[in-house]
Design a protein around this motif. Sequence first.
Motif, short mmCIF file in Angstrom:
data_model
loop_
_atom_site.label_atom_id
_atom_site.label_comp_id
_atom_site.label_asym_id
_atom_site.label_seq_id
_atom_site.Cartn_x
_atom_site.Cartn_y
_atom_site.Cartn_z
N GLN A 1 0.82 -1.22 0.00
CA GLN A 1 0.00 0.00 0.00
C GLN A 1 0.85 1.27 0.00
N TYR A 2 2.03 1.22 0.63
CA TYR A 2 2.92 2.39 0.73
C TYR A 2 4.30 2.02 0.17
N PRO A 3 4.44 2.00 -1.16
CA PRO A 3 5.71 1.56 -1.76
C PRO A 3 6.88 2.52 -1.54
N SER A 4 6.63 3.74 -1.13
CA SER A 4 7.74 4.67 -0.88
C SER A 4 8.12 4.73 0.60
N SER A 5 7.67 3.73 1.37
CA SER A 5 7.98 3.70 2.80
C SER A 5 9.41 3.24 3.06
N LYS A 6 9.81 3.35 4.31
CA LYS A 6 11.14 2.94 4.75
C LYS A 6 10.97 2.19 6.07
N MET A 7 11.76 1.15 6.26
CA MET A 7 11.65 0.34 7.47
C MET A 7 12.81 0.67 8.41
N LEU A 8 12.47 0.99 9.67
CA LEU A 8 13.46 1.29 10.69
C LEU A 8 13.52 0.12 11.66
N LEU A 9 14.73 -0.39 11.91
CA LEU A 9 14.92 -1.54 12.78
C LEU A 9 15.63 -1.09 14.05
N ASN A 10 15.20 -1.61 15.19
CA ASN A 10 15.80 -1.25 16.47
C ASN A 10 17.19 -1.89 16.57
N GLY A 11 18.22 -1.07 16.61
CA GLY A 11 19.60 -1.55 16.65
C GLY A 11 19.99 -2.19 17.96
N ASP A 12 19.16 -2.06 18.99
CA ASP A 12 19.45 -2.70 20.27
C ASP A 12 19.10 -4.18 20.27
N MET A 13 18.36 -4.62 19.26
CA MET A 13 17.97 -6.03 19.15
C MET A 13 18.97 -6.79 18.30
N ASN A 14 19.01 -8.11 18.51
CA ASN A 14 19.87 -8.97 17.71
C ASN A 14 19.37 -8.94 16.26
N PHE A 15 20.29 -8.78 15.32
CA PHE A 15 19.93 -8.60 13.92
C PHE A 15 19.28 -9.84 13.31
N ARG A 16 19.49 -11.02 13.89
CA ARG A 16 18.91 -12.25 13.33
C ARG A 16 17.39 -12.27 13.41
N PHE A 17 16.82 -11.54 14.37
CA PHE A 17 15.36 -11.50 14.49
C PHE A 17 14.71 -10.80 13.30
N TYR B 1 11.74 -10.09 8.10
CA TYR B 1 11.27 -8.74 7.77
C TYR B 1 12.15 -8.11 6.69
N ARG B 2 13.45 -8.37 6.76
CA ARG B 2 14.35 -7.85 5.72
C ARG B 2 14.06 -8.51 4.37
N GLU B 3 13.73 -9.81 4.39
CA GLU B 3 13.40 -10.51 3.15
C GLU B 3 12.15 -9.91 2.50
N VAL B 4 11.14 -9.62 3.31
CA VAL B 4 9.92 -9.00 2.79
C VAL B 4 10.24 -7.62 2.23
N ALA B 5 11.07 -6.85 2.93
CA ALA B 5 11.45 -5.52 2.46
C ALA B 5 12.20 -5.61 1.13
N ASN B 6 13.09 -6.58 1.01
CA ASN B 6 13.83 -6.74 -0.25
C ASN B 6 12.90 -7.13 -1.39
N GLN B 7 11.91 -7.97 -1.13
CA GLN B 7 10.95 -8.36 -2.17
C GLN B 7 10.17 -7.16 -2.70
N HIS B 8 9.86 -6.22 -1.81
CA HIS B 8 9.06 -5.05 -2.19
C HIS B 8 9.91 -3.81 -2.46
N LYS B 9 11.24 -4.01 -2.49
CA LYS B 9 12.18 -2.91 -2.77
C LYS B 9 12.02 -1.74 -1.79
N ILE B 10 11.87 -2.10 -0.49
CA ILE B 10 11.76 -1.12 0.58
C ILE B 10 13.10 -1.07 1.29
N SER B 11 13.66 0.13 1.44
CA SER B 11 14.93 0.24 2.15
C SER B 11 14.72 0.13 3.65
N TYR B 12 15.75 -0.33 4.34
CA TYR B 12 15.67 -0.44 5.80
C TYR B 12 16.97 0.03 6.42
#
Length: 145
Positions: A60-76, A80-91
């Motif tokens: 619905q919002y193809p020009s969005s951007k995903m912000l990830l909490n850097g205090d969490m382990n990146f493996r979690f 979500y990163r795979e979904v963002a890559n499929q939809h060409k959303i930067s994170y």
Amino acid sequence: MSQKKMDDYIQEGIYGPKEIRPDERRRFLGTIRERVVLVLTQAEVRGEKGIKELTEAMKQYPSSKMLLNGDMNFRFFKPYREVANQHKISYTSITDKASTSNYGLVLTMPDAIDKEEIFLPEEKEVPQEEETKKTSWWKKLFETD
């Protein structure tokens, strides 16, 4: 230079540039509430919840951007990163040493959208069936039919 401009200049030099709604920015990983499309708590990210809702929001919002909490382990964040890559959303991973946030992932827009529901709907608890309720053996012993 007028006195007011001089005071503002000195204050900015001491404390840094003025920021609009700093509490909101700390809570929403650097963005403000009116730009947020979807928020997932850290617990929801660890439980891999909200992937379907995130996918729909990205469509619905193809020009969005995903912000990830850097205090969490990146493996979690892998699904979500795979979904963002499929939809060409930067994170971006956001780490703020001065504060912590309960949110693990924020999908945001560059401009205000003022979306009312930004959180996942709460799951309803399934009521226990009568069979799972146990009666003590002591009560059964003294029951009269």
